[in-house]
Motif scaffolding. Structure first.
Motif, PDB file in Angstrom:
ATOM      1  N   UNK A   1       0.972  -1.068   0.012  1.00  0.00           N
ATOM      2  CA  UNK A   1      -0.004   0.115   0.100  1.00  0.00           C
ATOM      3  C   UNK A   1       0.795   1.149  -0.006  1.00  0.00           C
ATOM      4  N   UNK A   2       0.765   1.820  -1.068  1.00  0.00           N
ATOM      5  CA  UNK A   2       1.694   3.446  -1.194  1.00  0.00           C
ATOM      6  C   UNK A   2       0.744   4.676  -0.822  1.00  0.00           C
ATOM      7  N   UNK A   3       1.585   5.588  -0.243  1.00  0.00           N
ATOM      8  CA  UNK A   3       1.079   6.891   0.061  1.00  0.00           C
ATOM      9  C   UNK A   3      -0.150   6.894   0.864  1.00  0.00           C
ATOM     10  N   UNK A   4      -0.008   5.905   1.838  1.00  0.00           N
ATOM     11  CA  UNK A   4      -1.240   5.957   2.837  1.00  0.00           C
ATOM     12  C   UNK A   4      -1.308   7.385   3.566  1.00  0.00           C
ATOM     13  N   UNK A   5      -2.333   7.906   3.730  1.00  0.00           N
ATOM     14  CA  UNK A   5      -2.684   8.582   4.594  1.00  0.00           C
ATOM     15  C   UNK A   5      -3.739   8.477   5.423  1.00  0.00           C
ATOM     16  N   UNK A   6      -3.779   9.110   6.802  1.00  0.00           N
ATOM     17  CA  UNK A   6      -4.720   8.659   7.805  1.00  0.00           C
ATOM     18  C   UNK A   6      -5.341  10.055   8.465  1.00  0.00           C
ATOM     19  N   UNK A   7      -6.686  10.113   8.377  1.00  0.00           N
ATOM     20  CA  UNK A   7      -7.340  11.325   8.922  1.00  0.00           C
ATOM     21  C   UNK A   7      -8.181  11.051  10.073  1.00  0.00           C
ATOM     22  N   UNK A   8      -8.104  11.529  11.226  1.00  0.00           N
ATOM     23  CA  UNK A   8      -8.886  11.247  12.307  1.00  0.00           C
ATOM     24  C   UNK A   8      -9.383  12.727  13.106  1.00  0.00           C
ATOM     25  N   UNK A   9     -10.775  13.002  12.894  1.00  0.00           N
ATOM     26  CA  UNK A   9     -11.174  14.331  13.350  1.00  0.00           C
ATOM     27  C   UNK A   9     -10.937  14.332  15.003  1.00  0.00           C
ATOM     28  N   UNK A  10     -10.716  15.505  15.542  1.00  0.00           N
ATOM     29  CA  UNK A  10     -10.712  15.481  16.933  1.00  0.00           C
ATOM     30  C   UNK A  10     -12.338  15.644  17.349  1.00  0.00           C
ATOM     31  N   UNK A  11     -13.093  14.804  18.078  1.00  0.00           N
ATOM     32  CA  UNK A  11     -14.234  14.747  18.413  1.00  0.00           C
ATOM     33  C   UNK A  11     -14.797  15.979  18.903  1.00  0.00           C
ATOM     34  N   UNK A  12     -16.200  16.286  18.493  1.00  0.00           N
ATOM     35  CA  UNK A  12     -16.898  17.633  18.932  1.00  0.00           C
ATOM     36  C   UNK A  12     -16.964  17.607  20.581  1.00  0.00           C
ATOM     37  N   UNK A  13     -16.596  18.626  21.104  1.00  0.00           N
ATOM     38  CA  UNK A  13     -16.750  18.773  22.701  1.00  0.00           C
ATOM     39  C   UNK A  13     -15.624  18.598  23.319  1.00  0.00           C
ATOM     40  N   UNK A  14     -14.381  18.077  22.651  1.00  0.00           N
ATOM     41  CA  UNK A  14     -13.044  17.961  23.039  1.00  0.00           C
ATOM     42  C   UNK A  14     -11.847  18.777  22.596  1.00  0.00           C
ATOM     43  N   UNK A  15     -10.994  18.827  23.063  1.00  0.00           N
ATOM     44  CA  UNK A  15      -9.768  19.821  22.610  1.00  0.00           C
ATOM     45  C   UNK A  15      -8.456  19.000  22.517  1.00  0.00           C
ATOM     46  N   UNK A  16      -7.792  18.989  21.518  1.00  0.00           N
ATOM     47  CA  UNK A  16      -6.455  18.263  21.172  1.00  0.00           C
ATOM     48  C   UNK A  16      -5.410  18.689  22.392  1.00  0.00           C
ATOM     49  N   UNK A  17      -4.794  17.658  22.727  1.00  0.00           N
ATOM     50  CA  UNK A  17      -3.741  18.041  23.773  1.00  0.00           C
ATOM     51  C   UNK A  17      -2.484  18.102  22.824  1.00  0.00           C
ATOM     52  N   UNK A  18      -1.967  19.528  22.852  1.00  0.00           N
ATOM     53  CA  UNK A  18      -0.693  19.735  22.131  1.00  0.00           C
ATOM     54  C   UNK A  18       0.534  18.750  22.430  1.00  0.00           C
ATOM     55  N   UNK A  19       1.199  18.559  21.683  1.00  0.00           N
ATOM     56  CA  UNK A  19       2.322  17.471  21.588  1.00  0.00           C
ATOM     57  C   UNK A  19       1.999  16.181  21.983  1.00  0.00           C
ATOM     58  N   UNK A  20       0.852  15.729  21.774  1.00  0.00           N
ATOM     59  CA  UNK A  20       0.412  14.404  22.088  1.00  0.00           C
ATOM     60  C   UNK A  20       0.248  13.352  21.102  1.00  0.00           C
ATOM     61  N   UNK A  21       0.518  13.717  19.842  1.00  0.00           N
ATOM     62  CA  UNK A  21       0.568  12.932  18.864  1.00  0.00           C
ATOM     63  C   UNK A  21       1.807  12.182  18.578  1.00  0.00           C
ATOM     64  N   UNK A  22       2.015  10.913  17.966  1.00  0.00           N
ATOM     65  CA  UNK A  22       3.077  10.198  17.972  1.00  0.00           C
ATOM     66  C   UNK A  22       2.818   9.092  17.098  1.00  0.00           C
TER      67      UNK A  22
END
Length: 246
Positions: free
Chosen positions: A219-240
Protein backbone atom coordinates in the motif's frame (compact mmCIF):
# COMPACT_ATOMS: atom_id res chain seq x y z
CA UNK A 1 28.47 -62.88 -20.77
CA UNK A 2 30.36 -66.14 -21.58
CA UNK A 3 28.77 -69.53 -22.23
CA UNK A 4 30.59 -72.73 -21.51
CA UNK A 5 29.36 -75.99 -22.98
CA UNK A 6 30.63 -79.57 -22.58
CA UNK A 7 31.40 -81.56 -25.73
CA UNK A 8 32.36 -84.92 -24.46
CA UNK A 9 35.39 -84.20 -22.37
CA UNK A 10 36.15 -80.88 -24.09
CA UNK A 11 35.28 -77.39 -22.92
CA UNK A 12 34.63 -74.53 -25.38
CA UNK A 13 34.30 -70.83 -24.58
CA UNK A 14 32.05 -68.62 -26.64
CA UNK A 15 33.26 -65.29 -27.95
CA UNK A 16 32.62 -62.19 -25.80
CA UNK A 17 30.05 -59.55 -26.82
CA UNK A 18 29.89 -55.99 -25.57
CA UNK A 19 27.18 -53.36 -25.66
CA UNK A 20 27.45 -49.66 -24.86
CA UNK A 21 24.64 -48.27 -22.74
CA UNK A 22 23.09 -45.25 -24.42
CA UNK A 23 22.17 -42.00 -22.70
CA UNK A 24 18.45 -41.57 -22.15
CA UNK A 25 17.27 -37.97 -22.41
CA UNK A 26 14.40 -37.11 -20.08
CA UNK A 27 13.54 -33.96 -18.18
CA UNK A 28 10.79 -33.12 -15.73
CA UNK A 29 9.40 -29.69 -14.88
CA UNK A 30 6.80 -28.80 -12.27
CA UNK A 31 5.54 -25.52 -10.77
CA UNK A 32 5.74 -24.65 -7.10
CA UNK A 33 2.94 -22.62 -5.62
CA UNK A 34 4.55 -20.02 -3.37
CA UNK A 35 5.94 -16.90 -5.05
CA UNK A 36 8.47 -14.75 -3.21
CA UNK A 37 9.67 -11.14 -3.61
CA UNK A 38 12.19 -10.88 -6.43
CA UNK A 39 14.18 -8.08 -4.86
CA UNK A 40 13.50 -5.69 -7.73
CA UNK A 41 11.06 -3.34 -6.07
CA UNK A 42 7.65 -3.74 -4.53
CA UNK A 43 6.08 -5.32 -7.63
CA UNK A 44 8.76 -7.93 -8.23
CA UNK A 45 7.85 -11.61 -7.95
CA UNK A 46 10.01 -14.74 -8.15
CA UNK A 47 7.85 -17.60 -9.48
CA UNK A 48 9.49 -20.98 -8.69
CA UNK A 49 9.71 -24.11 -10.86
CA UNK A 50 11.46 -27.40 -10.15
CA UNK A 51 13.56 -28.97 -12.92
CA UNK A 52 14.64 -32.62 -12.69
CA UNK A 53 17.04 -34.60 -14.84
CA UNK A 54 15.13 -37.86 -15.20
CA UNK A 55 17.68 -39.30 -17.64
CA UNK A 56 20.72 -41.45 -16.91
CA UNK A 57 23.41 -39.02 -18.09
CA UNK A 58 24.85 -35.67 -17.13
CA UNK A 59 22.87 -33.11 -19.11
CA UNK A 60 22.59 -29.36 -19.66
CA UNK A 61 19.19 -27.81 -20.21
CA UNK A 62 18.10 -24.72 -22.10
CA UNK A 63 15.29 -22.69 -20.53
CA UNK A 64 12.60 -20.49 -22.05
CA UNK A 65 9.78 -18.40 -20.59
CA UNK A 66 6.37 -17.69 -22.11
CA UNK A 67 3.90 -15.23 -20.55
CA UNK A 68 0.23 -14.83 -21.51
CA UNK A 69 -2.80 -13.08 -20.04
CA UNK A 70 -5.87 -14.83 -18.67
CA UNK A 71 -8.40 -15.49 -21.41
CA UNK A 72 -8.44 -12.56 -23.82
CA UNK A 73 -7.00 -10.15 -21.25
CA UNK A 74 -3.48 -8.80 -21.71
CA UNK A 75 -0.69 -9.97 -19.47
CA UNK A 76 -0.22 -7.65 -16.51
CA UNK A 77 3.18 -9.04 -15.57
CA UNK A 78 6.42 -9.16 -17.54
CA UNK A 79 8.81 -12.04 -16.90
CA UNK A 80 11.96 -11.50 -18.91
CA UNK A 81 14.58 -13.18 -16.73
CA UNK A 82 15.19 -16.57 -15.14
CA UNK A 83 16.96 -16.97 -11.82
CA UNK A 84 18.71 -20.15 -10.63
CA UNK A 85 18.86 -21.29 -7.01
CA UNK A 86 22.61 -21.79 -6.88
CA UNK A 87 22.96 -21.94 -3.09
CA UNK A 88 20.12 -24.42 -2.57
CA UNK A 89 18.20 -22.34 -0.01
CA UNK A 90 14.92 -22.59 -1.93
CA UNK A 91 14.70 -18.88 -2.73
CA UNK A 92 16.16 -16.42 -5.20
CA UNK A 93 18.55 -14.01 -3.54
CA UNK A 94 21.61 -11.84 -4.11
CA UNK A 95 23.94 -14.84 -4.11
CA UNK A 96 22.11 -16.62 -6.93
CA UNK A 97 22.77 -16.31 -10.66
CA UNK A 98 20.68 -15.41 -13.65
CA UNK A 99 20.22 -17.89 -16.46
CA UNK A 100 21.93 -17.01 -19.73
CA UNK A 101 22.24 -18.94 -23.01
CA UNK A 102 25.70 -20.44 -23.17
CA UNK A 103 25.78 -20.97 -19.42
CA UNK A 104 22.92 -23.45 -19.09
CA UNK A 105 22.50 -25.36 -15.82
CA UNK A 106 24.01 -28.86 -15.87
CA UNK A 107 22.33 -31.59 -13.81
CA UNK A 108 23.59 -35.01 -12.82
CA UNK A 109 21.20 -37.97 -13.21
CA UNK A 110 18.24 -37.69 -10.79
CA UNK A 111 19.38 -34.21 -9.67
CA UNK A 112 17.00 -31.27 -9.56
CA UNK A 113 17.19 -27.49 -9.47
CA UNK A 114 14.90 -24.60 -8.65
CA UNK A 115 14.50 -22.01 -11.40
CA UNK A 116 12.58 -18.76 -10.91
CA UNK A 117 10.68 -16.70 -13.43
CA UNK A 118 11.48 -13.15 -12.33
CA UNK A 119 8.38 -11.09 -12.98
CA UNK A 120 7.36 -7.47 -12.55
CA UNK A 121 3.66 -6.75 -12.03
CA UNK A 122 2.39 -3.76 -14.01
CA UNK A 123 1.42 -0.66 -12.03
CA UNK A 124 -2.08 -0.70 -13.56
CA UNK A 125 -2.67 -4.43 -12.95
CA UNK A 126 -6.25 -5.05 -11.74
CA UNK A 127 -6.88 -6.89 -8.51
CA UNK A 128 -7.21 -10.66 -8.96
CA UNK A 129 -5.77 -10.75 -12.48
CA UNK A 130 -3.81 -13.89 -13.31
CA UNK A 131 -0.89 -13.91 -15.71
CA UNK A 132 0.10 -17.39 -16.85
CA UNK A 133 3.82 -18.15 -16.80
CA UNK A 134 5.24 -21.19 -18.62
CA UNK A 135 8.79 -22.46 -18.24
CA UNK A 136 10.11 -24.89 -20.87
CA UNK A 137 13.27 -26.94 -20.33
CA UNK A 138 14.97 -28.75 -23.24
CA UNK A 139 18.00 -31.04 -23.17
CA UNK A 140 20.82 -29.38 -25.11
CA UNK A 141 21.93 -32.74 -26.50
CA UNK A 142 18.74 -32.76 -28.56
CA UNK A 143 15.03 -33.50 -28.51
CA UNK A 144 12.38 -35.13 -30.63
CA UNK A 145 9.74 -37.82 -30.38
CA UNK A 146 10.31 -40.58 -27.80
CA UNK A 147 12.69 -43.15 -29.25
CA UNK A 148 14.57 -40.65 -31.41
CA UNK A 149 18.25 -41.69 -31.62
CA UNK A 150 20.95 -39.04 -31.65
CA UNK A 151 23.98 -41.02 -32.80
CA UNK A 152 27.15 -40.42 -30.82
CA UNK A 153 25.80 -37.41 -28.94
CA UNK A 154 25.48 -38.94 -25.48
CA UNK A 155 27.98 -38.92 -22.63
CA UNK A 156 31.32 -40.38 -23.70
CA UNK A 157 30.25 -40.58 -27.34
CA UNK A 158 27.47 -43.12 -26.87
CA UNK A 159 24.16 -42.76 -28.66
CA UNK A 160 21.56 -40.57 -26.99
CA UNK A 161 17.93 -41.68 -27.05
CA UNK A 162 14.92 -39.51 -26.26
CA UNK A 163 13.09 -41.20 -23.39
CA UNK A 164 9.39 -41.82 -22.98
CA UNK A 165 8.88 -38.64 -21.02
CA UNK A 166 10.61 -36.59 -23.69
CA UNK A 167 13.68 -34.36 -23.69
CA UNK A 168 11.46 -31.27 -23.40
CA UNK A 169 9.10 -30.44 -20.55
CA UNK A 170 6.87 -27.44 -19.86
CA UNK A 171 5.45 -26.38 -16.51
CA UNK A 172 2.92 -23.62 -16.05
CA UNK A 173 1.61 -21.57 -13.18
CA UNK A 174 0.20 -18.09 -12.63
CA UNK A 175 1.06 -14.77 -11.06
CA UNK A 176 -2.08 -13.41 -9.38
CA UNK A 177 -2.23 -9.69 -8.69
CA UNK A 178 -2.90 -9.09 -5.01
CA UNK A 179 -2.96 -5.45 -3.97
CA UNK A 180 -2.13 -4.25 -0.50
CA UNK A 181 -5.11 -2.83 1.44
CA UNK A 182 -4.75 -0.73 4.58
CA UNK A 183 -6.92 -1.58 7.56
CA UNK A 184 -7.35 0.69 10.59
CA UNK A 185 -8.28 -0.46 14.08
CA UNK A 186 -9.25 2.28 16.54
CA UNK A 187 -9.20 1.99 20.32
CA UNK A 188 -9.42 4.49 23.17
CA UNK A 189 -8.52 4.75 26.84
CA UNK A 190 -9.95 7.23 29.39
CA UNK A 191 -8.23 8.79 32.40
CA UNK A 192 -10.34 11.14 34.52
CA UNK A 193 -8.99 13.76 36.97
CA UNK A 194 -9.60 11.44 39.92
CA UNK A 195 -7.53 8.65 38.34
CA UNK A 196 -10.53 6.64 37.19
CA UNK A 197 -11.87 5.80 33.76
CA UNK A 198 -15.03 7.92 33.69
CA UNK A 199 -15.84 10.26 30.82
CA UNK A 200 -16.31 13.50 32.75
CA UNK A 201 -15.15 17.08 32.19
CA UNK A 202 -11.38 17.21 32.44
CA UNK A 203 -10.87 13.58 31.44
CA UNK A 204 -8.16 12.77 28.91
CA UNK A 205 -9.06 10.33 26.14
CA UNK A 206 -6.17 8.67 24.31
CA UNK A 207 -7.03 7.31 20.88
CA UNK A 208 -4.84 4.68 19.25
CA UNK A 209 -5.02 3.88 15.52
CA UNK A 210 -3.31 0.67 14.44
CA UNK A 211 -2.72 0.36 10.68
CA UNK A 212 -2.26 -3.01 9.04
CA UNK A 213 -1.83 -3.87 5.36
CA UNK A 214 -3.58 -7.02 4.17
CA UNK A 215 -2.88 -8.88 0.93
CA UNK A 216 0.51 -9.51 -0.60
CA UNK A 217 1.03 -6.21 -2.33
CA UNK A 218 2.28 -2.88 -1.01
CA UNK A 219 0.00 0.00 0.00
CA UNK A 220 1.60 3.25 -1.16
CA UNK A 221 1.02 6.87 -0.09
CA UNK A 222 -1.23 5.90 2.80
CA UNK A 223 -2.68 8.87 4.68
CA UNK A 224 -4.78 8.80 7.85
CA UNK A 225 -7.37 11.39 8.90
CA UNK A 226 -9.02 11.29 12.31
CA UNK A 227 -11.08 14.28 13.39
CA UNK A 228 -10.94 15.57 16.95
CA UNK A 229 -14.37 14.70 18.44
CA UNK A 230 -16.77 17.58 19.05
CA UNK A 231 -16.75 18.79 22.64
CA UNK A 232 -13.08 17.88 23.14
CA UNK A 233 -9.77 19.68 22.66
CA UNK A 234 -6.55 18.29 21.22
CA UNK A 235 -3.72 18.05 23.75
CA UNK A 236 -0.71 19.74 22.16
CA UNK A 237 2.29 17.46 21.60
CA UNK A 238 0.34 14.27 22.24
CA UNK A 239 0.53 12.92 18.66
CA UNK A 240 3.02 10.14 18.02
CA UNK A 241 3.82 7.46 15.43
CA UNK A 242 5.33 4.15 16.53
CA UNK A 243 6.23 5.77 19.84
CA UNK A 244 8.00 8.75 18.24
CA UNK A 245 6.54 12.28 18.64
CA UNK A 246 4.98 13.95 15.61
Amino acid sequence: MRLRGRLGRSVADSNATRDRVGEVLRVGASPLTETTPAGDGERGRAVPFRLTNVGNGREAFGLELTVTGEGDAPAHASCGRIGLDGDGDGAFGPGDKLYAPGAEPVLEPAADLLAFALCDVAADAPEGHRTEVRLTATALTGAGAPGTVLAGRGDGGVDAVVGLGGATATARTGVVVELGRPELIKAHAVRDPQGGQRVIPGAVITYTLTARVTGRGVARDVSIEDAVPAGSTYVAGSLSLDGQPL
